[in-house]
Write a protein that holds these residues in place. Structure first.
Motif, PDB file in Angstrom:
ATOM      1  N   THR A  11      13.952   4.778  30.841  1.00 60.27           N
ATOM      2  CA  THR A  11      12.744   5.584  30.753  1.00 60.27           C
ATOM      3  C   THR A  11      12.359   6.057  32.140  1.00 60.27           C
ATOM      4  OG1 THR A  11      10.480   5.649  29.898  1.00 60.27           O
ATOM      5  CG2 THR A  11      11.189   3.601  30.917  1.00 60.27           C
ATOM      6  N   TRP A  12      11.579   7.119  32.195  1.00 60.01           N
ATOM      7  CA  TRP A  12      11.074   7.620  33.468  1.00 60.01           C
ATOM      8  C   TRP A  12       9.595   7.338  33.541  1.00 60.01           C
ATOM      9  CZ3 TRP A  12       8.179  12.317  34.895  1.00 60.01           C
ATOM     10  CH2 TRP A  12       8.118  12.500  36.279  1.00 60.01           C
ATOM     11  N   ASP A  13       9.174   6.680  34.606  1.00 58.68           N
ATOM     12  CA  ASP A  13       7.770   6.381  34.853  1.00 58.68           C
ATOM     13  C   ASP A  13       7.270   7.410  35.866  1.00 58.68           C
ATOM     14  OD1 ASP A  13       5.303   5.441  35.630  1.00 58.68           O
ATOM     15  OD2 ASP A  13       5.966   3.396  36.000  1.00 58.68           O
ATOM     16  N   GLY A  14       6.590   8.447  35.367  1.00 60.79           N
ATOM     17  CA  GLY A  14       6.134   9.533  36.221  1.00 60.79           C
ATOM     18  C   GLY A  14       5.158   9.094  37.298  1.00 60.79           C
ATOM     19  N   ALA A  15       4.311   8.128  36.985  1.00 63.75           N
ATOM     20  CA  ALA A  15       3.311   7.672  37.960  1.00 63.75           C
ATOM     21  C   ALA A  15       3.969   7.035  39.182  1.00 63.75           C
ATOM     22  CB  ALA A  15       2.353   6.683  37.307  1.00 63.75           C
ATOM     23  N   SER A  16       5.030   6.259  38.963  1.00 62.79           N
ATOM     24  CA  SER A  16       5.712   5.614  40.088  1.00 62.79           C
ATOM     25  C   SER A  16       6.952   6.390  40.540  1.00 62.79           C
ATOM     26  CB  SER A  16       6.111   4.183  39.725  1.00 62.79           C
ATOM     27  OG  SER A  16       7.125   4.190  38.741  1.00 62.79           O
ATOM     28  N   ARG A  17       7.282   7.499  39.813  1.00 65.60           N
ATOM     29  CA  ARG A  17       8.441   8.342  40.125  1.00 65.60           C
ATOM     30  C   ARG A  17       9.750   7.560  40.049  1.00 65.60           C
ATOM     31  NH1 ARG A  17       7.807   9.253  45.544  1.00 65.60           N
ATOM     32  NH2 ARG A  17       9.594  10.637  45.481  1.00 65.60           N
ATOM     33  N   ARG A  18       9.890   6.694  39.043  1.00 69.32           N
ATOM     34  CA  ARG A  18      11.072   5.849  38.950  1.00 69.32           C
ATOM     35  C   ARG A  18      11.735   5.924  37.580  1.00 69.32           C
ATOM     36  NH1 ARG A  18       8.464   4.087  43.056  1.00 69.32           N
ATOM     37  NH2 ARG A  18       9.212   2.561  44.531  1.00 69.32           N
ATOM     38  N   THR A  29      13.395 -12.287  23.504  1.00 72.44           N
ATOM     39  CA  THR A  29      12.209 -11.659  22.929  1.00 72.44           C
ATOM     40  C   THR A  29      11.583 -10.637  23.863  1.00 72.44           C
ATOM     41  OG1 THR A  29      10.820 -13.451  23.760  1.00 72.44           O
ATOM     42  CG2 THR A  29      11.671 -13.664  21.513  1.00 72.44           C
ATOM     43  N   ALA A  30      11.985 -10.644  25.132  1.00 72.16           N
ATOM     44  CA  ALA A  30      11.397  -9.727  26.100  1.00 72.16           C
ATOM     45  C   ALA A  30      12.490  -8.913  26.789  1.00 72.16           C
ATOM     46  CB  ALA A  30      10.607 -10.504  27.150  1.00 72.16           C
ATOM     47  N   PHE A  31      12.098  -7.746  27.280  1.00 76.55           N
ATOM     48  CA  PHE A  31      13.003  -6.903  28.044  1.00 76.55           C
ATOM     49  C   PHE A  31      12.929  -7.275  29.521  1.00 76.55           C
ATOM     50  CE2 PHE A  31      12.662  -4.218  24.328  1.00 76.55           C
ATOM     51  CZ  PHE A  31      13.893  -3.584  24.271  1.00 76.55           C
ATOM     52  N   ARG A  32      14.075  -7.215  30.183  1.00 82.42           N
ATOM     53  CA  ARG A  32      14.120  -7.334  31.642  1.00 82.42           C
ATOM     54  C   ARG A  32      13.989  -5.916  32.186  1.00 82.42           C
ATOM     55  NH1 ARG A  32      19.477  -9.576  33.594  1.00 82.42           N
ATOM     56  NH2 ARG A  32      20.116  -7.450  33.190  1.00 82.42           N
ATOM     57  N   ARG A  33      13.158  -5.723  33.197  1.00 83.61           N
ATOM     58  CA  ARG A  33      12.843  -4.398  33.744  1.00 83.61           C
ATOM     59  C   ARG A  33      13.460  -4.269  35.131  1.00 83.61           C
ATOM     60  NH1 ARG A  33       8.155  -0.734  33.270  1.00 83.61           N
ATOM     61  NH2 ARG A  33       7.874   0.240  35.309  1.00 83.61           N
ATOM     62  N   THR A  34      14.243  -3.201  35.343  1.00 83.48           N
ATOM     63  CA  THR A  34      14.898  -2.969  36.623  1.00 83.48           C
ATOM     64  C   THR A  34      14.681  -1.523  37.050  1.00 83.48           C
ATOM     65  OG1 THR A  34      16.648  -4.520  35.991  1.00 83.48           O
ATOM     66  CG2 THR A  34      17.109  -3.083  37.855  1.00 83.48           C
ATOM     67  N   THR A  35      14.201  -1.309  38.263  1.00 82.00           N
ATOM     68  CA  THR A  35      14.110   0.044  38.800  1.00 82.00           C
ATOM     69  C   THR A  35      15.511   0.511  39.139  1.00 82.00           C
ATOM     70  OG1 THR A  35      11.887  -0.269  39.663  1.00 82.00           O
ATOM     71  CG2 THR A  35      13.200   1.472  40.675  1.00 82.00           C
ATOM     72  N   VAL A  36      15.857   1.700  38.666  1.00 78.79           N
ATOM     73  CA  VAL A  36      17.190   2.253  38.894  1.00 78.79           C
ATOM     74  C   VAL A  36      17.198   3.164  40.109  1.00 78.79           C
ATOM     75  CG1 VAL A  36      19.031   3.661  37.877  1.00 78.79           C
ATOM     76  CG2 VAL A  36      17.719   2.089  36.428  1.00 78.79           C
ATOM     77  N   THR A  37      16.254   4.105  40.161  1.00 80.91           N
ATOM     78  CA  THR A  37      16.165   5.035  41.288  1.00 80.91           C
ATOM     79  C   THR A  37      14.792   5.694  41.301  1.00 80.91           C
ATOM     80  OG1 THR A  37      17.333   6.824  42.464  1.00 80.91           O
ATOM     81  CG2 THR A  37      17.051   7.101  40.091  1.00 80.91           C
ATOM     82  N   VAL A  38      14.482   6.333  42.404  1.00 81.61           N
ATOM     83  CA  VAL A  38      13.258   7.121  42.543  1.00 81.61           C
ATOM     84  C   VAL A  38      13.639   8.586  42.364  1.00 81.61           C
ATOM     85  CG1 VAL A  38      11.411   7.813  44.115  1.00 81.61           C
ATOM     86  CG2 VAL A  38      12.217   5.441  44.099  1.00 81.61           C
ATOM     87  N   CYS A  39      12.877   9.331  41.563  1.00 87.28           N
ATOM     88  CA  CYS A  39      13.161  10.750  41.338  1.00 87.28           C
ATOM     89  C   CYS A  39      11.891  11.472  40.893  1.00 87.28           C
ATOM     90  CB  CYS A  39      14.278  10.931  40.321  1.00 87.28           C
ATOM     91  SG  CYS A  39      13.954  10.166  38.734  1.00 87.28           S
ATOM     92  N   ASP A  40      11.925  12.793  40.939  1.00 85.97           N
ATOM     93  CA  ASP A  40      10.760  13.602  40.592  1.00 85.97           C
ATOM     94  C   ASP A  40      11.056  14.559  39.445  1.00 85.97           C
ATOM     95  OD1 ASP A  40       8.727  12.823  42.501  1.00 85.97           O
ATOM     96  OD2 ASP A  40      10.010  13.694  44.039  1.00 85.97           O
TER      97      ASP A  40
END
Length: 129
Positions: A11-18, A29-40
Motif C-alpha cells: 500500500t502507499w501511505d500518502g501522508a508519510s510518502r512511503r 493474526t497480525a500483519f508485519r509492517r515494513t517500509t519499502v521505499t519513499v516516493c511521491d
C-alpha cells in the motif's frame, strides 16, 4: 502469496510518502509492517512473489527540468541478501510527461509483464533477476 503461504499486501501511505509492505504468515493474526521505499504521487501498485523475494511495481512523480514533472513507472527488485532482508534495487520501466492512468502486472515464464495505460496502452516486459 508466497510459497510458504505468507500473504503480502503493498500500500502507499500518502501522508508519510512511503510504500508499505504488509505480510502475514500462515496462522498469524497480525500483519508485519515494513517500509519499502519513499516516493511521491503513487497511484498504481503491483506486488508479486518471485524466487528472489517480493517485487514491487509502482508509479511516482518526479520534478523534471524547466519546472516540469515526469511520471515514472518503477520496479523494485530484491538484491542479494546481506543480513536479514534483501536490499532492493530500483529500475525505471518507463517515464513520460503524462501521469499513469492504470497498470496491471503478471509474472510468467521468468519475466515481469506490465500493461501500462497512459495516453495509450503499452505492454512492457523485463526478465526477472
Amino acid at each position: 502469496l508466497a510459497p510458504d503461504g505468507t500473504l503480502g499486501v503493498v500500500t502507499w501511505d500518502g501522508a508519510s510518502r512511503r510504500l508499505v509492505l504488509l505480510e502475514r504468515a500462515p496462522g498469524a493474526t497480525a500483519f508485519r509492517r515494513t517500509t519499502v521505499t519513499v516516493c511521491d504521487g503513487t497511484s498504481g501498485l503491483f506486488l508479486a512473489w518471485t524466487p528472489a523475494g517480493w517485487i514491487f511495481v509502482y508509479d511516482e512523480v518526479k520534478p523534471a527540468p524547466l519546472g516540469r514533472w515526469s511520471w515514472e513507472l518503477a520496479v523494485l527488485w530484491p538484491g542479494p541478501k546481506a543480513m536479514g532482508r534483501a536490499p532492493y534495487r530500483r529500475g525505471v520501466l518507463s517515464a513520460a510527461d503524462v501521469p499513469l492512468a492504470g497498470l496491471r502486472g503478471v509474472v510468467a515464464g521468468g519475466s515481469l509483464y506490465v500493461l501500462e495505460l497512459r495516453d495509450g496502452l503499452r505492454l512492457l516486459a523485463t526478465p526477472l533477476p
